[in-house]
Scaffold this active site. Sequence first.
Site, PDB file in Angstrom:
ATOM      1  CB  CYS A 120      -0.823   0.023   1.197  1.00  0.00           C
ATOM      2  SG  CYS A 120      -0.034  -0.090   2.816  1.00  0.00           S
ATOM      3  CB  CYS A 138       4.761  -0.368   1.712  1.00  0.00           C
ATOM      4  SG  CYS A 138       3.537  -1.518   2.772  1.00  0.00           S
ATOM      5  CG  ASP A 189      11.935  25.321 -35.470  1.00  0.00           C
ATOM      6  OD1 ASP A 189      12.120  26.425 -36.040  1.00  0.00           O
ATOM      7  OD2 ASP A 189      12.358  24.461 -36.302  1.00  0.00           O
ATOM      8  CG  ASP A 245      13.626  19.781 -36.347  1.00  0.00           C
ATOM      9  OD1 ASP A 245      13.704  20.880 -36.061  1.00  0.00           O
ATOM     10  OD2 ASP A 245      13.696  19.151 -37.365  1.00  0.00           O
ATOM     11  CG  ASP A 273      14.153  24.432 -32.979  1.00  0.00           C
ATOM     12  OD1 ASP A 273      14.197  25.566 -33.047  1.00  0.00           O
ATOM     13  OD2 ASP A 273      14.136  23.236 -33.561  1.00  0.00           O
TER      14      ASP A 273
END
Length: 716
Positions: free
Chosen positions: A14, A17, A414, A611, A615
């Site tokens: 649980c 724990c 971009d 990409d 960037d």
Amino acid sequence: MSQSFDFSIDGMTCASCVGRVERAIAKVPGVVQVAVNLATHRAHVIAEPSPSLGQAVLTAVAKAGFTAMAAGQAPDIGEETDRRHLGDLVAACLLSTPLLLGMVTGAFGHRFMLPGWSQLALATPVQFWLGRRFYAAGWRAARALSGNMDLLVAIGTSAAYGLSAWRVLASPAGEALYFESSAVVITFVLLGKWLEERARGRTASAIGALMRLKPDRARVRRAGEDSLVPLAEVMIDDVVVVRPGERVAVDGIVVDGASAVDESMITGESLPVDKAPGDTVTGGSMNANGLLVVRATAIDAHSILARIVRMVEDAQGSKAPIQRLVDKVAAIFVPVVLVVALATFAAWWVIGGALAPAVLNAVAVMVIACPCALGLATPTAIVVGTGAAARCGILVKDAAALERAAAVTMVAFDKTGTLTEGRPWLADLAPAAGVSTGDLLSWAASLQAASEHPLAEAVRARAAADGVAPGKLDDFLAHPGLGVSGTLDGRVLILGNRKLLAANGLAAGHTPFEDRGQTVAWLAETAPDGRVLGALAFADRVKPTAAMALRRLTERSVDVAMLTGDSAPAADTLARQLGIHRVFAELSPGDKRAALDRLRAEGQIVAMVGDGINDAPALAAADVGIAMANGTDVAIAAASFTLMRGDPTLVAATLDIACRIQAKIRQGLGWAFLYNLLGLPLAAFGQLSPVVAGAAMALSSVSVVANALSLRRWRV
């Protein structure tokens, strides 16, 4: 420099724990950060490298009452363990069912009860043999001065069993017995844990499916002969032969052959991709109909598949910010429940004057208040959701990114490589007076000989096609976001955008190329004379799915902006074509970051999609960074999400899965809190028997996991 380590934790049941394990590991010297996941039973530890760290963590976890081992050494649960748990459950059902005889027959007006000794004989093995796990785990928690679900179940069922056993052994005949309460509660808890374990096993199916993509052997061509060798023996630059119907064993470049390759399990792309010499292939993808000869470029941990698995595991092992609230509640949950149970017992005994109702209602309080559902709600939704996203080509860096993505109000794209194909070609040249087209192209090719920018590749390709040879360049220098410069035959040349020209005291006039949406670079001489030598126009195709991607974002009430280093006229032309109203053009990498700050100052929560290397600052600065995997590793490292194929429609899909995961987390936590909010008072006021409480407790955990599992059906 800190490193990350993963451990498999056994014995957690649980949220309490989880907190105990985290506190134990956090005290180990050198540990910087720790996150324990109840759904995967794993601990993700960030710590300073130390040869004794692993053993120190194992020792700390053992002292906390659990068992730990390095994640790679953890045995699979397997069918044998599952059968053992199922066997315990079946035995508990067979022994407990006769104890319900009185409850069932009483509903028909003829209550029939087994003799007390018979009930004792049936309940005892359920309590101490099949329920031994609760005593063992509860004792470990008590020894660590903590509490968990097992402790509540052990105390509660022991009270009901003890009262009944005492009456059988020492009390007058005819007094009511409550063996069914203890035995059936244990049976229901075992049922709930078995269903929960089976459901939880399906949460990590995404990683299992990815791991199974990796072949065990590869067909390597050495000295002209093909032979199957273990994958571990394959080296970089080895030639690997992939027959039709086989999985590609390594990342590499096709050197011979042609075929269609199914990359759906890696990129989410549903259609096979044609491969020919010069194309890249990814280990784990399926070769369809042709023979491919591949030169290995990445193996083992450096392969794309291994990196994907690592990213998915990191995301699933991370902890969402909302989990902090759960951790605080879990830390005090069991002690509070024990106090409530004790108060319930005292109130019923003192006010009602009867021991049996006091015990049964206190038992019901302890059983109904199991914190399992509370601990499972967040990690299960994250594990299932990130797995579903990975199958569709969306990789999540961590759970915190999901929470931020669900709140995004604006996406900034971009342009090149994101909304466009990113494969520009040199469409036209406009030399200045007194400059020939050949000279303009030769000088430009000389400047771009050492550059890796897509526009540089386009210049080199055009020069090669036209048979124009570049000259020998000296003093090459790249100006990020502006262009390049260098010295050729004693003349200092620059090639770039308007800003680069302006920085050198030159001005560029308007060209018709920009009105057509083409990117324009100007070639100029800064010494010995300052003059513009001509313009180069580059064309790039808009991605076929770009318009659809923007439409889907608009449908989600998300605004769209475009950030680009391109000229304003070219950017405006593309923006009109796609229906983008916010355009920031002629930006350097630093300018992109400033543009994001401006958008956030307007109250927007901004996701940046890019990409390229330029960037990376913007991706890192945005509230949410989304990198296309066809881009650079720098961009991917700076982003919160990685899209495994360059399809802009995945941006809307990323926001969608983030929102769905957050919704499942809220639903699971809401159900867990509501369940306890309603169940505890009912149990305390005697409106809930221990048997019903046990069934409800089992149902709560299973329902939370089952609700999260519905995310497995999510598709782009």
